[in-house]
Write a protein that holds these residues in place. Sequence first.
Motif, PDB file in Angstrom:
ATOM      1  N   SER A 145       8.400   4.695   9.064  1.00  0.00           N
ATOM      2  CA  SER A 145       7.359   3.845  10.236  1.00  0.00           C
ATOM      3  C   SER A 145       5.960   3.317   9.268  1.00  0.00           C
ATOM      4  O   SER A 145       6.600   4.206   7.855  1.00  0.00           O
ATOM      5  N   LEU A 146       6.329   1.673   9.536  1.00  0.00           N
ATOM      6  CA  LEU A 146       4.676   1.831   8.384  1.00  0.00           C
ATOM      7  C   LEU A 146       3.554   2.690   9.037  1.00  0.00           C
ATOM      8  O   LEU A 146       2.937   2.225   7.650  1.00  0.00           O
ATOM      9  N   LEU A 147       2.813   2.644   9.517  1.00  0.00           N
ATOM     10  CA  LEU A 147       1.988   4.254   9.484  1.00  0.00           C
ATOM     11  C   LEU A 147       2.364   4.884   8.524  1.00  0.00           C
ATOM     12  O   LEU A 147       1.690   5.520   7.661  1.00  0.00           O
ATOM     13  N   GLU A 148       3.684   5.769   8.508  1.00  0.00           N
ATOM     14  CA  GLU A 148       4.068   6.641   7.580  1.00  0.00           C
ATOM     15  C   GLU A 148       3.573   6.282   5.415  1.00  0.00           C
ATOM     16  O   GLU A 148       3.190   6.503   4.726  1.00  0.00           O
ATOM     17  N   LEU A 149       4.153   5.179   5.549  1.00  0.00           N
ATOM     18  CA  LEU A 149       3.382   3.810   3.969  1.00  0.00           C
ATOM     19  C   LEU A 149       2.112   4.415   4.579  1.00  0.00           C
ATOM     20  O   LEU A 149       1.413   4.436   2.848  1.00  0.00           O
ATOM     21  N   ALA A 157       6.716 -12.557   9.209  1.00  0.00           N
ATOM     22  CA  ALA A 157       5.124 -12.223   9.205  1.00  0.00           C
ATOM     23  C   ALA A 157       4.511 -12.226   7.554  1.00  0.00           C
ATOM     24  O   ALA A 157       6.002 -12.032   6.760  1.00  0.00           O
ATOM     25  N   ILE A 158       4.135 -12.969   7.337  1.00  0.00           N
ATOM     26  CA  ILE A 158       3.307 -13.545   5.528  1.00  0.00           C
ATOM     27  C   ILE A 158       3.111 -12.257   5.379  1.00  0.00           C
ATOM     28  O   ILE A 158       3.463 -12.265   3.878  1.00  0.00           O
ATOM     29  N   VAL A 159       1.604 -12.697   6.022  1.00  0.00           N
ATOM     30  CA  VAL A 159       0.782 -11.465   5.646  1.00  0.00           C
ATOM     31  C   VAL A 159      -0.053 -10.904   6.221  1.00  0.00           C
ATOM     32  O   VAL A 159      -0.235 -11.723   7.415  1.00  0.00           O
ATOM     33  N   HIS A 160      -0.868  -9.838   5.927  1.00  0.00           N
ATOM     34  CA  HIS A 160      -2.304  -9.088   6.979  1.00  0.00           C
ATOM     35  C   HIS A 160      -1.135  -8.353   7.633  1.00  0.00           C
ATOM     36  O   HIS A 160      -2.069  -8.099   9.444  1.00  0.00           O
ATOM     37  N   GLY A 161       0.063  -7.953   7.905  1.00  0.00           N
ATOM     38  CA  GLY A 161       0.152  -7.141   8.827  1.00  0.00           C
ATOM     39  C   GLY A 161      -0.603  -5.702   8.639  1.00  0.00           C
ATOM     40  O   GLY A 161      -0.348  -5.244   8.022  1.00  0.00           O
ATOM     41  N   ILE A 162      -0.467  -5.576   9.879  1.00  0.00           N
ATOM     42  CA  ILE A 162      -0.964  -4.386  10.837  1.00  0.00           C
ATOM     43  C   ILE A 162       0.146  -3.386  10.716  1.00  0.00           C
ATOM     44  O   ILE A 162       0.959  -3.243  11.869  1.00  0.00           O
ATOM     45  N   PRO A 163      -0.355  -1.934   9.964  1.00  0.00           N
ATOM     46  CA  PRO A 163       0.558  -1.496   9.899  1.00  0.00           C
ATOM     47  C   PRO A 163       0.813  -0.081  11.666  1.00  0.00           C
ATOM     48  O   PRO A 163      -0.387  -0.360  12.085  1.00  0.00           O
ATOM     49  N   ASP A 164       1.653   0.276  12.280  1.00  0.00           N
ATOM     50  CA  ASP A 164       2.058   0.437  13.194  1.00  0.00           C
ATOM     51  C   ASP A 164       3.029   0.902  13.241  1.00  0.00           C
ATOM     52  O   ASP A 164       3.611   1.724  11.870  1.00  0.00           O
ATOM     53  N   GLY A 165       3.614   1.513  14.583  1.00  0.00           N
ATOM     54  CA  GLY A 165       4.841   3.178  14.568  1.00  0.00           C
ATOM     55  C   GLY A 165       5.978   1.966  13.935  1.00  0.00           C
ATOM     56  O   GLY A 165       7.259   2.799  14.683  1.00  0.00           O
ATOM     57  N   TYR A 166       5.992   0.660  13.937  1.00  0.00           N
ATOM     58  CA  TYR A 166       7.872  -0.106  13.572  1.00  0.00           C
ATOM     59  C   TYR A 166       8.291   0.737  12.389  1.00  0.00           C
ATOM     60  O   TYR A 166       8.225   1.567  11.511  1.00  0.00           O
ATOM     61  N   ARG A 167       9.510   1.163  12.550  1.00  0.00           N
ATOM     62  CA  ARG A 167      10.652   2.319  12.189  1.00  0.00           C
ATOM     63  C   ARG A 167      11.158   1.100  11.058  1.00  0.00           C
ATOM     64  O   ARG A 167      11.665   0.195  11.993  1.00  0.00           O
TER      65      ARG A 167
END
Length: 255
Positions: free
Chosen positions: A36-40, A80-90
């Motif tokens: 997930s993005l949150l894990e990163l 998404a180009i920039v400024h993406g917010i990390p979330d639970g997306y795997r």
Amino acid sequence: MVELKTDTSIDAMYEAGQVVARALTAVRDAADVGVSLLELDELAHDVLRAAGATSPFLGYRPSFAPTPFPAVVCASVNDAIVHGIPDGYRLRDGDLVSIDFGAELGGWAGDSAISFTVGTPRPADVRLIDTAERALAAGIAAAVVGNRIGDIAHAIGTVCRTAGYGIPQGFGGHGIGRQMHEDPGVPNEGRPARGLALRHGMALAIEPMLIASGKDGYHEAPDGWTLRTNDGSRAAHVEHTVAITEDGPRILTAR
């Protein structure tokens, strides 16, 4: 106002830049299908803690933002180009991921970004990322004493446009030093021999952003942070913090 850094200050910025480099390497190595993005984000946070550094991203709230940024990395996936917010997306097989990360250490900042694919890469994504890296290299090569900001912008834009890619207007690089964002701005497209003259001691974050379709259009997502391509095409974003010296450009976030 542009602050010229001393050689000692540039060395201190290098230390901050190396925290950034370690974090981005760790994130890229850990990124895999199912992660997930949150894990990163948490992994990058661990690197900060281990170094005794802090995040210039976490809690950052520029004038355009509806809320403070809630993470230490910007994680931007596919369109998404920039400024993406990390979330639970795997992460999924074939995703194109851009990670932007900064660190503050000893009163100095470093900022860098990488783009990479997860699992089986699409040839079009490989070409897009390779072109972004070439545009960054061209911009860095132009960052020499006696040139101007426009020379960096022209070098980046020429690589991007020649390859047929779009460039999101209004976003680009920036000065960096005691703060993550300082003067001057560094556009990703422009005319050579124009703009501020480059001098020994200037530090710049140079960051090409490319849109695969060749169109420049983008929009802000409902979260108020993430910028996405208007046509759903993929994007890539790469960046280094660079010091301009009499001996040539010094990449402070080199991995």
